[in-house]
Write an enzyme that holds these catalytic residues in place. Structure first.
Site, PDB file in Angstrom:
ATOM      1  N   LYS A  35      -8.734  35.259  43.769  1.00 48.97           N
ATOM      2  CA  LYS A  35      -7.538  35.807  44.408  1.00 48.97           C
ATOM      3  C   LYS A  35      -7.755  36.722  45.502  1.00 48.97           C
ATOM      4  O   LYS A  35      -7.265  37.022  46.454  1.00 48.97           O
ATOM      5  CB  LYS A  35      -6.544  36.024  43.502  1.00 48.97           C
ATOM      6  CG  LYS A  35      -5.940  34.833  42.688  1.00 48.97           C
ATOM      7  CD  LYS A  35      -5.198  33.911  43.649  1.00 48.97           C
ATOM      8  CE  LYS A  35      -4.593  32.870  42.931  1.00 48.97           C
ATOM      9  NZ  LYS A  35      -3.784  31.836  43.655  1.00 48.97           N
ATOM     10  N   TYR A  80     -11.113  34.203  38.109  1.00 46.32           N
ATOM     11  CA  TYR A  80      -9.758  34.162  38.774  1.00 46.32           C
ATOM     12  C   TYR A  80      -9.355  35.006  39.624  1.00 46.32           C
ATOM     13  O   TYR A  80      -9.037  34.637  40.854  1.00 46.32           O
ATOM     14  CB  TYR A  80      -8.802  33.692  37.630  1.00 46.32           C
ATOM     15  CG  TYR A  80      -7.402  33.782  38.102  1.00 46.32           C
ATOM     16  CD1 TYR A  80      -6.904  32.598  38.786  1.00 46.32           C
ATOM     17  CD2 TYR A  80      -6.566  34.699  37.830  1.00 46.32           C
ATOM     18  CE1 TYR A  80      -5.321  32.750  39.222  1.00 46.32           C
ATOM     19  CE2 TYR A  80      -5.010  34.601  38.466  1.00 46.32           C
ATOM     20  CZ  TYR A  80      -4.669  33.679  39.133  1.00 46.32           C
ATOM     21  OH  TYR A  80      -3.534  33.552  39.562  1.00 46.32           O
ATOM     22  N   SER A  87      -0.465  34.322  45.855  1.00 45.59           N
ATOM     23  CA  SER A  87      -1.767  34.875  45.398  1.00 45.59           C
ATOM     24  C   SER A  87      -1.505  35.332  44.008  1.00 45.59           C
ATOM     25  O   SER A  87      -0.828  34.867  43.048  1.00 45.59           O
ATOM     26  CB  SER A  87      -1.962  36.139  46.300  1.00 45.59           C
ATOM     27  OG  SER A  87      -3.296  36.807  45.685  1.00 45.59           O
ATOM     28  N   ASN A 144       0.561  26.852  46.702  1.00 47.34           N
ATOM     29  CA  ASN A 144       0.566  27.364  45.352  1.00 47.34           C
ATOM     30  C   ASN A 144      -0.180  26.751  44.366  1.00 47.34           C
ATOM     31  O   ASN A 144      -0.487  27.572  43.618  1.00 47.34           O
ATOM     32  CB  ASN A 144       2.000  26.951  44.953  1.00 47.34           C
ATOM     33  CG  ASN A 144       2.277  26.811  43.273  1.00 47.34           C
ATOM     34  OD1 ASN A 144       2.342  28.040  42.743  1.00 47.34           O
ATOM     35  ND2 ASN A 144       2.350  25.592  42.863  1.00 47.34           N
ATOM     36  N   ASP A 149      -4.701  16.558  46.321  1.00 47.44           N
ATOM     37  CA  ASP A 149      -5.507  16.971  45.086  1.00 47.44           C
ATOM     38  C   ASP A 149      -6.249  18.010  46.143  1.00 47.44           C
ATOM     39  O   ASP A 149      -6.906  17.455  47.216  1.00 47.44           O
ATOM     40  CB  ASP A 149      -6.333  15.716  44.456  1.00 47.44           C
ATOM     41  CG  ASP A 149      -7.288  16.577  43.868  1.00 47.44           C
ATOM     42  OD1 ASP A 149      -7.801  17.540  43.966  1.00 47.44           O
ATOM     43  OD2 ASP A 149      -7.637  15.825  42.834  1.00 47.44           O
TER      44      ASP A 149
END
Length: 272
Positions: free
Chosen positions: A150, A146, A132, A81, A54
């Site tokens: 990234k 979000y 990414s 990922n 986690d």
């Protein structure tokens, strides 16, 4: 001796497809996920170790690494990922939602890298692939948290690549566009809403329609996994790998247009 990869977020989508692909190609795979007790496929493969990791639980990161090294004896590649997308108008987001987006997508990834670097330095080699997004290169409305996470991952990866080159450790970025996985459905369900912010209603409705259209021609998780595998084995110094015609088109527009032209392009797309 077969090579070994540790993959985060292996329970679904890109992570799962990547774990299966590497296992099929005779890699040892440390397939990590938050709830390994629910897994019933990967743990049936002889060259796969399913273990709990986690990103918000640092001891679980170290445990996964140690379990993988005990079983396979080495680690050649890390594929970061695991991530999630917090969607919604920025002003509707709570400080807690903003913090969690970065705690997982940025700080969690950093913690995994920090954990494996001593092993890579001991081996005097290693490779890291960070998953990414095309959104790591382009600002897109309604998903500002979000894409900003990234953007941070991209800048971090690029800067870190120069540091780790001195240790014979490489970093690459894979940048998918839209992908047909549960990721975006899950993110949409957690879309931040503040009923008091009615001023944004007209814009949000139009922007959601456009985002929906952008999600109609997407890649599969398998296509992204194929590109991750290619990045792992191609032996090149290529740093960024874009996946999907949508991602390639967006990135081409962003890199070929000056800032003002590109901003006007985005505004026109979202009817601003």
């Amino acid at each position: 001796m077969n090579k070994t990869v540790l993959i985060t977020g292996s329970s679904t989508g890109i992570g799962r497809a990547t774990a299966l692909l590497f296992a099929k190609n005779n890699w040892n795979v440390i397939a990590t996920m938050r709830n390994p007790e629910a897994e019933d496929e990967l743990n049936q493969l002889e060259n796969v170790l399913v273990t709990r990791l986690d990103l918000e639980d640092i001891p679980s990161i170290q445990h996964s690494l140690e379990a993988g090294l005990e079983k396979f004896g080495r680690l050649d590649l890390l594929v970061n990922n695991a991530a999630f997308g917090q969607y919604g108008i920025f002003e509707a987001l709570t400080p807690e939602q903003i913090e969690k987006q970065f705690k997982v997508n940025v700080f969690g990834t950093m913690n995994v890298i920090r954990s494996i670097l001593p092993q890579f330095r001991l081996q005097k080699m290693g490779a890291i692939i960070n998953v990414s997004s095309a959104g790591g290169r382009i600002g897109i409305p309604l998903i500002s948290m979000y894409v900003s996470s990234k953007f941070a991952l991209e800048g971090f990866s690029e800067a870190l690549s120069y540091e780790l080159a001195s240790q014979n450790i490489s970093i690459k970025l894979v940048e998918p566009g839209g992908v047909a996985t549960p990721f975006h459905n899950t993110s949409a369900q957690a879309f931040a809403v503040n009923p008091e912010l009615t001023d944004y209603n007209a814009f949000s409705e139009a922007a959601l329609i456009k985002l929906g259209q952008m999600g109609e021609n997407v890649s599969s998780a398998t296509q992204v996994a194929d590109e991750i595998f290619r990045a792992a084995i191609d032996g090149s110094d290529q740093f960024r790998y874009s996946v999907g015609e949508d991602a390639k088109g967006w990135i081409k527009d962003r890199t070929s247009m000056d800032d003002l032209t590109f901003a006007r392009h985005i505004r026109s797309l979202f009817q601003l």
